[in-house]
Design a protein around this motif. Structure first.
Motif, PDB file in Angstrom:
ATOM      1  N   TRP A 144       3.411   2.887  -5.882  1.00 20.64           N
ATOM      2  CA  TRP A 144       3.206   3.018  -4.581  1.00 20.64           C
ATOM      3  C   TRP A 144       3.332   4.676  -3.752  1.00 20.64           C
ATOM      4  O   TRP A 144       2.387   4.494  -2.376  1.00 20.64           O
ATOM      5  CB  TRP A 144       4.583   2.468  -4.155  1.00 20.64           C
ATOM      6  N   TYR A 187       4.075  -2.820  -1.315  1.00 21.22           N
ATOM      7  CA  TYR A 187       5.310  -2.407  -0.573  1.00 21.22           C
ATOM      8  C   TYR A 187       6.214  -2.992  -0.362  1.00 21.22           C
ATOM      9  O   TYR A 187       6.492  -4.716  -1.259  1.00 21.22           O
ATOM     10  CB  TYR A 187       4.427  -2.680   1.220  1.00 21.22           C
ATOM     11  N   TYR A 206       2.402  -3.655   4.679  1.00 19.16           N
ATOM     12  CA  TYR A 206       2.619  -2.058   4.778  1.00 19.16           C
ATOM     13  C   TYR A 206       3.323  -1.947   6.151  1.00 19.16           C
ATOM     14  O   TYR A 206       2.514  -2.122   7.087  1.00 19.16           O
ATOM     15  CB  TYR A 206       1.815  -0.620   5.491  1.00 19.16           C
ATOM     16  N   ASP A 221       8.103   0.931   4.334  1.00 20.93           N
ATOM     17  CA  ASP A 221       7.621   1.786   3.512  1.00 20.93           C
ATOM     18  C   ASP A 221       7.940   3.594   4.173  1.00 20.93           C
ATOM     19  O   ASP A 221       7.595   4.602   3.409  1.00 20.93           O
ATOM     20  CB  ASP A 221       6.188   1.614   3.531  1.00 20.93           C
TER      21      ASP A 221
END
Length: 235
Positions: free
Chosen positions: A193, A158, A163, A167
């Motif tokens: 990703w 990330y 996360y 993101d």
């Protein structure tokens, strides 16, 4: 961590900026009501909407359980993401140094990845006059930004540690790579990703939301919608 008993009102249109907030609400498992703001028909200029989003842009929310139990309205997608993350204690770190990293990439999306990709869309797909210099300028800048993101994701799952709202903010803009004239194979870290985030159940649920668009607007041909969305001046 706060608990939410009343639904949050989300003023929405299915764009990358709108989907940021549905993804966040689904990730948090919060109750919410979706209010379609049909930006191709001028709903964003209605007085009731301008009262909560004075820049006449989606998304916006009204949280009936705001600070001190008093309702609060919030516009600008990054402000909404950060408000929700801090209220519910998820997807935004507690450590100040880690917060800086998330903020950097959140603001990178707001200042660069969104606006430049938006200009790419406008000149390549929607502008009535195809200006080759403008198309190349914004396509090149899009390519540069994908390169920045690809380099950042080298060795990372990330963009800023775990996360996070960074993101969430970036993700749906990257779903438009074909329309942006990008070859995602050039950016393997971005592709991996993107797939990683797309597989999250909350993201799948948010992306599956269907709304009644009442004869969907084709911005490349709909002159009325173009007049609403493009070349606006102060009212």
């Amino acid at each position: 961590m706060a608990e939410q008993t009343q639904p949050i009102d989300l003023y929405y249109f299915p764009t990358p900026n709108g989907r940021k907030v549905t993804i966040m609400l689904e990730e948090l498992g919060l109750p919410y009501r979706l209010h379609l703001v049909h930006i191709g028909r001028g709903d964003q200029f209605k007085p009731d909407f301008l009262a909560i989003s004075p820049n006449n842009k989606i998304p916006a929310i009204v949280d009936p359980e705001g600070p001190g139990g008093v309702p609060i309205s919030i516009f600008e997608s990054a402000a909404i993401l950060k408000y929700l993350a801090q209220k519910f204690g998820r997807f935004y770190p507690a450590d100040p140094r880690e917060q800086v990293a998330v903020d950097e990439w959140l603001f990178w999306q707001m200042a660069s990845f969104g606006p430049m990709l938006g200009q790419n869309h406008h000149f390549a797909l929607y502008a009535p006059e195809k200006i080759e210099y403008a198309i190349k300028r914004y396509r090149d800048e899009t390519h540069r930004l994908y390169g920045v993101l690809n380099k950042r994701l080298d060795g990372r799952d990330y963009v800023a540690g775990d996360y996070s709202i960074a993101d969430i903010a970036i993700f749906d803009w990257s779903n438009g790579w074909e329309r942006q004239g990008m070859d995602i194979a050039e950016f393997p870290n971005v592709a991996a990703w993107n797939a990683r985030i797309k597989a999250r159940p909350a993201v799948e649920k948010a992306l599956a939301i269907q709304v009644d668009l009442d004869a969907k607007v084709d911005l490349s041909t709909d002159k009325d919608a173009q007049a609403v969305l493009f070349n606006q001046r102060s009212r």
